[in-house]
Design a protein around this motif. Structure first.
Motif, PDB file in Angstrom:
ATOM      1  N   VAL A 161       1.879 -16.821 -15.188  1.00  0.00           N
ATOM      2  CA  VAL A 161       1.408 -17.203 -16.519  1.00  0.00           C
ATOM      3  C   VAL A 161       0.605 -16.104 -17.180  1.00  0.00           C
ATOM      4  CG1 VAL A 161       1.327 -19.635 -15.872  1.00  0.00           C
ATOM      5  CG2 VAL A 161      -0.734 -18.231 -15.605  1.00  0.00           C
ATOM      6  N   ALA A 162       0.421 -14.986 -16.515  1.00  0.00           N
ATOM      7  CA  ALA A 162      -0.502 -13.969 -17.012  1.00  0.00           C
ATOM      8  C   ALA A 162       0.210 -12.684 -17.412  1.00  0.00           C
ATOM      9  CB  ALA A 162      -1.548 -13.655 -15.938  1.00  0.00           C
ATOM     10  N   ASP A 163      -0.408 -11.978 -18.353  1.00  0.00           N
ATOM     11  CA  ASP A 163      -0.021 -10.609 -18.661  1.00  0.00           C
ATOM     12  C   ASP A 163      -0.884  -9.692 -17.800  1.00  0.00           C
ATOM     13  OD1 ASP A 163       1.832 -11.335 -20.646  1.00  0.00           O
ATOM     14  OD2 ASP A 163       0.227 -11.537 -22.116  1.00  0.00           O
ATOM     15  N   LEU A 164      -0.251  -8.689 -17.196  1.00  0.00           N
ATOM     16  CA  LEU A 164      -0.941  -7.872 -16.207  1.00  0.00           C
ATOM     17  C   LEU A 164      -1.064  -6.425 -16.666  1.00  0.00           C
ATOM     18  CD1 LEU A 164       0.882  -9.172 -13.003  1.00  0.00           C
ATOM     19  CD2 LEU A 164      -1.188 -10.074 -14.066  1.00  0.00           C
ATOM     20  N   ASP A 165      -2.274  -5.883 -16.560  1.00  0.00           N
ATOM     21  CA  ASP A 165      -2.506  -4.455 -16.731  1.00  0.00           C
ATOM     22  C   ASP A 165      -2.831  -3.896 -15.352  1.00  0.00           C
ATOM     23  OD1 ASP A 165      -2.114  -4.326 -19.493  1.00  0.00           O
ATOM     24  OD2 ASP A 165      -4.157  -5.027 -19.874  1.00  0.00           O
ATOM     25  N   ILE A 166      -1.998  -2.967 -14.902  1.00  0.00           N
ATOM     26  CA  ILE A 166      -2.079  -2.465 -13.526  1.00  0.00           C
ATOM     27  C   ILE A 166      -2.454  -0.990 -13.538  1.00  0.00           C
ATOM     28  CG2 ILE A 166      -0.768  -2.041 -11.401  1.00  0.00           C
ATOM     29  CD1 ILE A 166       1.088  -4.369 -12.333  1.00  0.00           C
ATOM     30  N   VAL A 167      -3.358  -0.614 -12.660  1.00  0.00           N
ATOM     31  CA  VAL A 167      -3.685   0.796 -12.463  1.00  0.00           C
ATOM     32  C   VAL A 167      -3.756   1.061 -10.959  1.00  0.00           C
ATOM     33  CG1 VAL A 167      -5.368   2.641 -12.804  1.00  0.00           C
ATOM     34  CG2 VAL A 167      -4.971   0.972 -14.630  1.00  0.00           C
ATOM     35  N   TRP A 168      -2.895   1.958 -10.478  1.00  0.00           N
ATOM     36  CA  TRP A 168      -2.976   2.383  -9.091  1.00  0.00           C
ATOM     37  C   TRP A 168      -4.062   3.444  -8.964  1.00  0.00           C
ATOM     38  CZ3 TRP A 168      -0.113   0.531  -4.924  1.00  0.00           C
ATOM     39  CH2 TRP A 168       0.916  -0.361  -5.241  1.00  0.00           C
ATOM     40  N   GLY A 177      -0.584   7.436 -15.309  1.00  0.00           N
ATOM     41  CA  GLY A 177       0.790   6.951 -15.452  1.00  0.00           C
ATOM     42  C   GLY A 177       1.228   5.937 -14.422  1.00  0.00           C
ATOM     43  N   ALA A 178       0.415   5.643 -13.430  1.00  0.00           N
ATOM     44  CA  ALA A 178       0.792   4.683 -12.379  1.00  0.00           C
ATOM     45  C   ALA A 178       0.335   3.292 -12.787  1.00  0.00           C
ATOM     46  CB  ALA A 178       0.184   5.090 -11.043  1.00  0.00           C
ATOM     47  N   ASP A 180       2.671   0.412 -13.090  1.00  0.00           N
ATOM     48  CA  ASP A 180       3.707  -0.593 -12.838  1.00  0.00           C
ATOM     49  C   ASP A 180       3.438  -1.314 -11.521  1.00  0.00           C
ATOM     50  OD1 ASP A 180       5.143   0.118 -15.159  1.00  0.00           O
ATOM     51  OD2 ASP A 180       6.072   1.794 -14.086  1.00  0.00           O
ATOM     52  N   ALA A 181       4.179  -2.394 -11.298  1.00  0.00           N
ATOM     53  CA  ALA A 181       4.011  -3.153 -10.057  1.00  0.00           C
ATOM     54  C   ALA A 181       4.531  -2.382  -8.849  1.00  0.00           C
ATOM     55  CB  ALA A 181       4.716  -4.506 -10.163  1.00  0.00           C
ATOM     56  N   GLU A 182       5.353  -1.361  -9.099  1.00  0.00           N
ATOM     57  CA  GLU A 182       5.849  -0.518  -8.014  1.00  0.00           C
ATOM     58  C   GLU A 182       5.274   0.891  -8.140  1.00  0.00           C
ATOM     59  OE1 GLU A 182      10.088  -0.626  -8.081  1.00  0.00           O
ATOM     60  OE2 GLU A 182      10.185  -2.541  -7.011  1.00  0.00           O
ATOM     61  N   TYR A 183       5.059   1.530  -7.002  1.00  0.00           N
ATOM     62  CA  TYR A 183       4.509   2.881  -7.001  1.00  0.00           C
ATOM     63  C   TYR A 183       5.222   3.721  -5.950  1.00  0.00           C
ATOM     64  CZ  TYR A 183       1.297   6.790  -6.444  1.00  0.00           C
ATOM     65  OH  TYR A 183       0.759   8.053  -6.364  1.00  0.00           O
ATOM     66  N   ASP A 184       5.742   4.864  -6.381  1.00  0.00           N
ATOM     67  CA  ASP A 184       6.404   5.791  -5.466  1.00  0.00           C
ATOM     68  C   ASP A 184       5.359   6.732  -4.862  1.00  0.00           C
ATOM     69  OD1 ASP A 184       8.897   4.713  -6.089  1.00  0.00           O
ATOM     70  OD2 ASP A 184       9.176   6.064  -7.791  1.00  0.00           O
ATOM     71  N   VAL A 185       5.232   6.681  -3.564  1.00  0.00           N
ATOM     72  CA  VAL A 185       4.217   7.488  -2.876  1.00  0.00           C
ATOM     73  C   VAL A 185       4.616   8.962  -2.941  1.00  0.00           C
ATOM     74  CG1 VAL A 185       2.940   7.828  -0.742  1.00  0.00           C
ATOM     75  CG2 VAL A 185       3.749   5.529  -1.371  1.00  0.00           C
ATOM     76  N   ASP A 186       3.699   9.785  -3.439  1.00  0.00           N
ATOM     77  CA  ASP A 186       3.952  11.200  -3.666  1.00  0.00           C
ATOM     78  C   ASP A 186       3.236  12.041  -2.608  1.00  0.00           C
ATOM     79  OD1 ASP A 186       2.987  13.857  -5.434  1.00  0.00           O
ATOM     80  OD2 ASP A 186       5.029  13.168  -5.833  1.00  0.00           O
ATOM     81  N   ILE A 187       3.629  13.317  -2.528  1.00  0.00           N
ATOM     82  CA  ILE A 187       2.970  14.216  -1.587  1.00  0.00           C
ATOM     83  C   ILE A 187       1.478  14.312  -1.867  1.00  0.00           C
ATOM     84  CG2 ILE A 187       3.482  16.226  -3.027  1.00  0.00           C
ATOM     85  CD1 ILE A 187       3.186  16.092   0.828  1.00  0.00           C
ATOM     86  N   ALA A 188       1.100  14.123  -3.145  1.00  0.00           N
ATOM     87  CA  ALA A 188      -0.319  14.171  -3.493  1.00  0.00           C
ATOM     88  C   ALA A 188      -1.111  13.053  -2.826  1.00  0.00           C
ATOM     89  CB  ALA A 188      -0.488  14.091  -5.001  1.00  0.00           C
ATOM     90  N   ASP A 189      -0.422  11.998  -2.356  1.00  0.00           N
ATOM     91  CA  ASP A 189      -1.102  10.856  -1.744  1.00  0.00           C
ATOM     92  C   ASP A 189      -1.317  11.036  -0.243  1.00  0.00           C
ATOM     93  OD1 ASP A 189      -1.039   9.436  -4.220  1.00  0.00           O
ATOM     94  OD2 ASP A 189       1.073   8.981  -3.829  1.00  0.00           O
ATOM     95  N   ALA A 190      -0.650  12.032   0.346  1.00  0.00           N
ATOM     96  CA  ALA A 190      -0.774  12.225   1.795  1.00  0.00           C
ATOM     97  C   ALA A 190      -2.223  12.488   2.172  1.00  0.00           C
ATOM     98  CB  ALA A 190       0.098  13.400   2.235  1.00  0.00           C
TER      99      ALA A 190
END
Length: 307
Positions: A161-168, A177-178, A180-190
């Motif tokens: 029922v809700a509108d979602l604002d997402i920040v990874w 830019g992150a 969305d409900a999905e997040y692609d793990v990048d080398i910067a995250d290692a």
């Protein structure tokens, strides 16, 4: 005694109370019962009340400026009251024995019903309009936290029922830019920890901010030095970035800055100072890359103003 007169007395005595002798009729109908109470509401609401019998609305009542109302029941029976906003800002609440009421999606099934008898006055059926707590519980992160994999936020029913604002976030800092409900793990995250913050909004509900638990992305940490700049800070001169010592096998990329802002296409280890950089203070960012390691970025000190 006159037989005819005796017969007339018997007939009169047999008439129902309140009936007129000699006229076809029955006892007068009982007066309908009423339901009354008070509704509390915010200044921007347009309050309305309605009486429900089972799943159907059977009567409405007028709400006075002070929130008081009275509804006439169509007949004796079991009823509940709905408190709503004709301005459509606040959700409808059904009476459940408390002024707070209960918000129900599919009519009053689940509300509290009460008896209304003929000639009865049922008072104290009070209600409140206002924002409803969203009841948001923290989502979880699904997927494997490894470079090259995709993470997915897993929500509860409240998200429907809700509108979602997402920040990874990476180590608690928002990732540009992150969102969305999905997040692609990048080398910067290692070698770092990932989490997400969600702000949920819905008409008639209070905003809710929830955060996931963080997950750790495997990866080693690079070791690197803060770069230094050689060369004269004057128009026409060439500056050179000296990276210092880094973990063996590290590849370096550079980004030159003027007063802390990136200089377009200035991504080599050297920078020629042009007239447009006059008066600026120059620095450089060195970013280290190595497979299986977390990115590391270090920034030099600024030069004096370019002469």
């Amino acid at each position: 005694m006159n037989p005819a007169r005796s017969a007339a007395i018997v007939v009169a005595a047999a008439l129902p109370l309140g009936a007129v002798a000699g006229a076809p009729g029955t006892a007068s109908a009982a007066a309908p019962g009423t339901v009354s109470g008070r509704i509390s509401f915010p200044p921007d609401a347009v309050p309305a009340v309605a009486l429900y019998d089972g799943s159907d609305e059977v009567a409405e009542g007028d709400v006075a400026p002070d929130g008081s109302y009275t509804i006439t029941a169509p007949a004796a029976g079991e009823y509940t009251v709905a408190f709503s906003d004709d301005g459509d800002t606040y959700l409808t609440r059904f009476w459940n024995g408390t002024a707070a009421g209960v918000v129900l999606d599919d009519g009053p099934d689940g509300a509290t019903f009460f008896s209304v008898a003929d000639d009865a006055q049922v008072a104290g059926i009070d209600g409140t309009l206002g924002l409803v707590p969203l009841g948001a519980t923290a989502p979880t992160i699904g997927g494997t936290p490894r470079v090259g994999r995709t993470l997915t936020l897993v929500f509860g029913d409240w998200a429907d029922v809700a509108d979602l604002d997402i920040v990874w976030r990476r180590d608690g800092v928002a990732i540009a830019g992150a969102e969305d409900a999905e997040y692609d793990v990048d080398i910067a995250d290692a070698g770092h920890r990932l989490s997400a913050v969600i702000v949920a909004t819905a008409d008639g509900y209070e905003d809710a901010t929830v955060s996931t638990a963080s997950v750790s992305v495997p990866g080693k940490r690079l070791r690197g030095a803060r770069p230094t700049i050689t060369g004269a800070a004057k128009v026409g001169a060439r500056l050179v970035a000296k990276p210092g010592r880094w973990t063996a096998g590290t590849r370096l990329r550079y980004q030159w800055l003027a007063n802390g802002k990136p200089i377009a296409r200035a991504t080599k280890s050297g920078l020629r100072l042009t007239k447009r950089l006059a008066g600026a203070r120059i620095s450089v960012v060195a970013t280290g890359y190595r497979k299986g390691y977390a990115l590391l970025a270090t920034t030099s000190k600024r030069t004096g103003r370019v002469r």
